[in-house]
Scaffold this motif. Structure first.
Motif, PDB file in Angstrom:
ATOM      1  N   PHE A  55      34.894 -46.450  30.957  1.00 30.71           N
ATOM      2  CA  PHE A  55      35.187 -47.564  30.067  1.00 30.71           C
ATOM      3  C   PHE A  55      36.441 -48.256  30.573  1.00 30.71           C
ATOM      4  O   PHE A  55      37.538 -47.698  30.534  1.00 30.71           O
ATOM      5  N   LEU A  56      36.260 -49.471  31.089  1.00 27.10           N
ATOM      6  CA  LEU A  56      37.333 -50.230  31.718  1.00 27.10           C
ATOM      7  C   LEU A  56      38.075 -51.036  30.655  1.00 27.10           C
ATOM      8  O   LEU A  56      37.758 -52.195  30.393  1.00 27.10           O
ATOM      9  N   HIS A 252      28.886 -53.640  34.394  1.00 21.71           N
ATOM     10  CA  HIS A 252      28.271 -54.646  33.507  1.00 21.71           C
ATOM     11  C   HIS A 252      29.195 -54.921  32.326  1.00 21.71           C
ATOM     12  O   HIS A 252      30.089 -54.126  32.004  1.00 21.71           O
ATOM     13  N   ALA A 253      28.967 -56.060  31.710  1.00 25.11           N
ATOM     14  CA  ALA A 253      29.669 -56.426  30.483  1.00 25.11           C
ATOM     15  C   ALA A 253      28.669 -56.810  29.414  1.00 25.11           C
ATOM     16  O   ALA A 253      29.002 -57.549  28.479  1.00 25.11           O
ATOM     17  N   MET A 254      27.422 -56.319  29.544  1.00 22.60           N
ATOM     18  CA  MET A 254      26.408 -56.630  28.545  1.00 22.60           C
ATOM     19  C   MET A 254      26.804 -56.000  27.213  1.00 22.60           C
ATOM     20  O   MET A 254      27.148 -54.814  27.161  1.00 22.60           O
ATOM     21  N   PRO A 255      26.802 -56.757  26.133  1.00 24.30           N
ATOM     22  CA  PRO A 255      27.231 -56.188  24.848  1.00 24.30           C
ATOM     23  C   PRO A 255      26.258 -55.123  24.353  1.00 24.30           C
ATOM     24  O   PRO A 255      25.043 -55.295  24.419  1.00 24.30           O
ATOM     25  N   TYR A 256      26.799 -54.037  23.851  1.00 18.32           N
ATOM     26  CA  TYR A 256      25.953 -52.968  23.319  1.00 18.32           C
ATOM     27  C   TYR A 256      25.264 -53.378  22.023  1.00 18.32           C
ATOM     28  O   TYR A 256      24.309 -52.735  21.605  1.00 18.32           O
ATOM     29  N   PHE A 257      25.766 -54.441  21.370  1.00 20.12           N
ATOM     30  CA  PHE A 257      25.054 -54.912  20.176  1.00 20.12           C
ATOM     31  C   PHE A 257      23.902 -55.839  20.551  1.00 20.12           C
ATOM     32  O   PHE A 257      23.268 -56.425  19.676  1.00 20.12           O
ATOM     33  N   HIS A 258      23.620 -55.942  21.849  1.00 25.50           N
ATOM     34  CA  HIS A 258      22.457 -56.667  22.363  1.00 25.50           C
ATOM     35  C   HIS A 258      21.594 -55.667  23.115  1.00 25.50           C
ATOM     36  O   HIS A 258      22.090 -54.656  23.624  1.00 25.50           O
ATOM     37  N   VAL A 259      20.291 -55.934  23.207  1.00 29.55           N
ATOM     38  CA  VAL A 259      19.398 -54.997  23.884  1.00 29.55           C
ATOM     39  C   VAL A 259      19.812 -54.767  25.335  1.00 29.55           C
ATOM     40  O   VAL A 259      19.587 -53.693  25.903  1.00 29.55           O
ATOM     41  N   SER A 272      20.880 -41.447  37.579  1.00 29.01           N
ATOM     42  CA  SER A 272      22.009 -40.503  37.601  1.00 29.01           C
ATOM     43  C   SER A 272      23.264 -41.204  38.095  1.00 29.01           C
ATOM     44  O   SER A 272      24.062 -40.637  38.851  1.00 29.01           O
ATOM     45  N   GLY A 273      23.422 -42.460  37.671  1.00 26.09           N
ATOM     46  CA  GLY A 273      24.516 -43.275  38.162  1.00 26.09           C
ATOM     47  C   GLY A 273      25.702 -43.313  37.235  1.00 26.09           C
ATOM     48  O   GLY A 273      25.728 -42.676  36.178  1.00 26.09           O
ATOM     49  N   THR A 274      26.705 -44.087  37.652  1.00 24.39           N
ATOM     50  CA  THR A 274      27.929 -44.253  36.884  1.00 24.39           C
ATOM     51  C   THR A 274      27.910 -45.617  36.220  1.00 24.39           C
ATOM     52  O   THR A 274      27.827 -46.645  36.899  1.00 24.39           O
ATOM     53  N   GLN A 275      28.000 -45.622  34.902  1.00 30.32           N
ATOM     54  CA  GLN A 275      28.025 -46.863  34.139  1.00 30.32           C
ATOM     55  C   GLN A 275      29.476 -47.273  33.924  1.00 30.32           C
ATOM     56  O   GLN A 275      30.244 -46.550  33.291  1.00 30.32           O
ATOM     57  N   LEU A 276      29.847 -48.429  34.475  1.00 28.21           N
ATOM     58  CA  LEU A 276      31.198 -48.964  34.324  1.00 28.21           C
ATOM     59  C   LEU A 276      31.115 -50.182  33.429  1.00 28.21           C
ATOM     60  O   LEU A 276      30.527 -51.206  33.799  1.00 28.21           O
ATOM     61  N   THR A 277      31.665 -50.075  32.239  1.00 32.79           N
ATOM     62  CA  THR A 277      31.497 -51.141  31.260  1.00 32.79           C
ATOM     63  C   THR A 277      32.842 -51.630  30.756  1.00 32.79           C
ATOM     64  O   THR A 277      33.839 -50.909  30.802  1.00 32.79           O
ATOM     65  N   MET A 278      32.857 -52.886  30.285  1.00 31.96           N
ATOM     66  CA  MET A 278      34.073 -53.522  29.791  1.00 31.96           C
ATOM     67  C   MET A 278      33.899 -53.912  28.323  1.00 31.96           C
ATOM     68  O   MET A 278      32.769 -54.054  27.851  1.00 31.96           O
ATOM     69  N   PRO A 279      35.004 -54.090  27.601  1.00 35.75           N
ATOM     70  CA  PRO A 279      34.883 -54.482  26.194  1.00 35.75           C
ATOM     71  C   PRO A 279      34.113 -55.784  26.000  1.00 35.75           C
ATOM     72  O   PRO A 279      33.325 -55.921  25.090  1.00 35.75           O
ATOM     73  N   ARG A 280      34.347 -56.722  26.892  1.00 32.20           N
ATOM     74  CA  ARG A 280      33.643 -58.009  26.858  1.00 32.20           C
ATOM     75  C   ARG A 280      33.773 -58.655  28.232  1.00 32.20           C
ATOM     76  O   ARG A 280      34.613 -58.261  29.032  1.00 32.20           O
ATOM     77  N   ALA A 285      38.227 -59.714  35.194  1.00 27.25           N
ATOM     78  CA  ALA A 285      38.073 -58.265  35.034  1.00 27.25           C
ATOM     79  C   ALA A 285      36.838 -57.757  35.754  1.00 27.25           C
ATOM     80  O   ALA A 285      36.866 -56.694  36.381  1.00 27.25           O
ATOM     81  N   MET A 286      35.742 -58.510  35.693  1.00 27.06           N
ATOM     82  CA  MET A 286      34.531 -58.056  36.367  1.00 27.06           C
ATOM     83  C   MET A 286      34.704 -58.102  37.878  1.00 27.06           C
ATOM     84  O   MET A 286      34.308 -57.164  38.587  1.00 27.06           O
ATOM     85  N   ALA A 287      35.288 -59.154  38.391  1.00 29.92           N
ATOM     86  CA  ALA A 287      35.507 -59.241  39.831  1.00 29.92           C
ATOM     87  C   ALA A 287      36.399 -58.096  40.307  1.00 29.92           C
ATOM     88  O   ALA A 287      36.131 -57.462  41.334  1.00 29.92           O
ATOM     89  N   ALA A 288      37.457 -57.810  39.547  1.00 37.42           N
ATOM     90  CA  ALA A 288      38.356 -56.717  39.919  1.00 37.42           C
ATOM     91  C   ALA A 288      37.648 -55.369  39.852  1.00 37.42           C
ATOM     92  O   ALA A 288      37.881 -54.493  40.700  1.00 37.42           O
ATOM     93  N   ALA A 289      36.783 -55.186  38.859  1.00 36.94           N
ATOM     94  CA  ALA A 289      36.064 -53.917  38.719  1.00 36.94           C
ATOM     95  C   ALA A 289      35.067 -53.713  39.855  1.00 36.94           C
ATOM     96  O   ALA A 289      34.935 -52.606  40.386  1.00 36.94           O
TER      97      ALA A 289
END
Length: 582
Positions: A55-56, A252-259, A272-280, A285-289
């Motif tokens: 969680f970034l 990704h930055a897809m909102p969890y309140f969306h499908v 079996s991957g690593t999910q790296l997600t941002m608050p919004r 932030a996405m480019a840096a991640a």
């Protein structure tokens, strides 16, 4: 791009029969036999020490969990749900921007056969009350504030009218609350191993594990009931078609309140991957991640791709580990796609589906020619069916002809919450879901989306598909980074064509020049009567452009303008210098 599709048509299409395609499921055995949380079990068994969730945060260092640690958190949340009186068939709501508890709770619900209701923290009090009431939620998790919105106070107010809502759990310790998250989790100790195992044994792939209330851009949100197996299948099939490697690092930055947020969870678990997600979403932030976390794959809708590429160019970021861009919501503009391919050496995988199908039904693969991702939304995923029927009918059109797109298969929703009438109007007795989108199907199973049936602009009795005008602008006006075309009321023609355009950084777009460049390229009646230049588009949380908002902008903007006669078409039109009407 439309011309390319026309050239691809051949006599074979005329002889190919009705527009229908079903993808073999041989490449993905066992569809509908797994629950979403069973993807976690498989990944944890294969790579317990690999990072599962990162969680970034935008206010501190990233928080990280391995697969073994994620499993522990999910089991604790599942036991705590049971201790709170929830069980199979119960409904649990959560109201927050992206945060790790979303992931813990969604997988915990799948563990015990409960349903989660993800809610946008931007909803008004009336909207929150309506969703909680219609979903019959028994527990609600919430943050305290979001962008100045006092959510806890709002929920406290609406809870007084909702007798079924027994417990409110605060995700922020400083909020006023019935209880707070860590204290609530301690209740897990009340559920022993035998009781927990018994409940888990009852959970089924067909359990409804999410009630996703659609954004409501065209009316009151509908509660879409989605099954555990549908998400498991979407994860496996989407990761497979995108050729994501085992252990991928997926930003990704897809909102969890969306499908889209749940799709991201599922496809990371499936690989079996690593999910790296941002608050919004934030371009910086996405480019840096992507660069700093050595991402190998990302999910970004076209508007995000444009913004991230611009930011990366400014910051000198190379995205050296990146291999795959999964995108959807709209076709990627050719200039944008080629920039990503040529600059970063990525492959593009375009997805297409609906909330009512638990996400993607069709997808292009990285080994498809790039033109496929520029023109089509791919072939059906394994086990899914697609056909094209006449608008308002159930009669299939011929292969290659335009009509309404329908879906059938394992991803189909159970129905709309408490709305059997709308469900019956949307899904036929034999299981076909009407999309409301127009498209053409090729003999090799690739689908081209040509527009929305309701978005068709009727100007002087002539039908104009917005996507055709958008494609022409992208092709012939390179200064345009993105475009959205709408129809607006017109006293003379009934409707007029309006193009909202976003310029590349440093570029200028003049209305008269844009219109002139289109002359001879498309019919005169398709050339926009009005052009508006904007700094950004109004979008849904998933990044789709909200055309109804553009129509509102136009109405508000026109009230401040004087009509002008610009000439050059077959009748006067009103125009003026483009500006952002917000």
């Amino acid at each position: 791009m439309g011309e390319l599709t026309m050239r691809e048509r051949s006599a074979a299409e005329e002889a190919a029969g009705p527009a229908y395609w079903r993808e073999s499921d041989e490449q993905m055995p066992g569809l509908s036999e797994l629950r979403l949380d069973e993807l976690l079990e498989r990944a944890a068994a294969a790579a317990p020490d690999r990072e599962a969730l990162v969680f970034l945060r935008d206010d501190g260092p990233a928080r990280r969990w391995t697969y073994a640690e994620l499993t522990e958190r999910v089991d604790a949340a599942a036991r705590a749900l049971l201790a709170s009186g929830a069980g199979r068939g119960s409904v649990v709501a959560i109201c927050a921007a992206n945060r790790p508890e979303f992931v813990f709770l969604q997988l915990a619900c799948s563990r015990i056969g409960a349903a989660m209701v993800p809610m946008n923290p931007g909803y008004s009090g009336a909207e929150l009350a309506d969703i909680l009431r219609r979903s019959h939620a028994q527990l609600c998790f919430s943050i305290g504030r979001d962008r100045g919105n006092d959510l806890w106070a709002t929920l406290a107010e609406v809870a007084a009218e909702l007798p079924e809502l027994r417990l409110r759990i605060a995700l922020d310790p400083e909020s006023g609350h019935d209880t707070e998250w860590e204290g609530w989790l301690r209740g897990a100790a009340a559920i022993d191993d035998a009781a927990y195992a018994a409940v888990r044994a009852e959970a089924r792939p067909e359990d409804v594990v999410q009630i996703q209330f659609t954004s409501g851009t065209t009316g009151r949100p509908k509660g879409v009931r989605l099954r555990s197996a549908a998400f498991a299948n979407v994860g496996r099939c989407t990761a497979g078609r995108a050729e994501l490697e085992e252990g991928c690092r997926y930003v990704h930055a897809m909102p969890y309140f969306h499908v889209g947020g749940t799709i991201a969870i599922a496809l990371c678990l499936a690989s079996s991957g690593t999910q790296l997600t941002m608050p919004r979403f934030s371009p910086a932030a996405m480019a840096a991640a992507i660069d700093g976390e050595a991402a190998t794959a990302i999910h970004a809708v076209p508007t995000m791709m444009i913004a991230v590429a611009d930011r990366a160019q400014r910051d000198g970021l190379g995205f050296s580990a990146l291999r795959t861009v999964i995108t959807g919501g709209a076709l990627v503009p050719e200039q944008t796609a080629r920039h990503w391919v040529d600059t970063y050496g990525v492959a593009i995988s375009n997805i297409y589906g609906m909330t009512e199908t638990a996400g993607p039904v069709l997808q292009t693969g990285p080994t498809d020619p790039l033109e496929r991702a520029l023109v089509t939304v791919g072939r059906p995923l394994p086990g899914a069916e697609v056909d094209i029927v006449g608008v308002g009918t159930e009669q299939r059109v011929a292969m290659g002809e335009e009509g309404e797109i329908r879906f059938r298969g394992w991803g189909l929703m159970e129905g709309y919450e408490g709305d059997a009438e709308t469900t019956a109007a949307t899904v036929s007795a034999d299981g076909w879901l009407r999309s409301g989108d127009l498209g053409r199907l090729s003999p090799d199973g690739y689908l081209q989306v040509t527009g929305r049936a309701k978005d068709m602009i009727i100007r002087g009795g002539q039908n104009i598909a917005p996507v055709a005008v958008e494609d022409a602008i992208r092709e012939h006006v390179p200064e345009v980074a993105d475009v959205s075309v709408i129809g607006v009321p017109d006293d003379y023609y009934g409707e007029a064509v309006v193009a909202y355009v976003l310029a590349h950084p440093g570029a200028r777009i003049e209305e008269s020049e844009l219109r002139e460049r289109l002359r001879g390229r498309i019919a005169n009646y398709r050339i926009p009567a009005h052009v508006r230049v904007v700094s950004e588009f109004p979008t849904t949380p998933s990044g789709k452009i909200q055309k109804f908002r553009l129509q509102e902008w136009f109405s508000a903007d026109e009230g401040t303008r004087k009509p002008e006669t610009t000439g050059g078409d077959d009748a006067p039109t009103r125009s003026g210098p483009g500006r952002d009407p917000r």
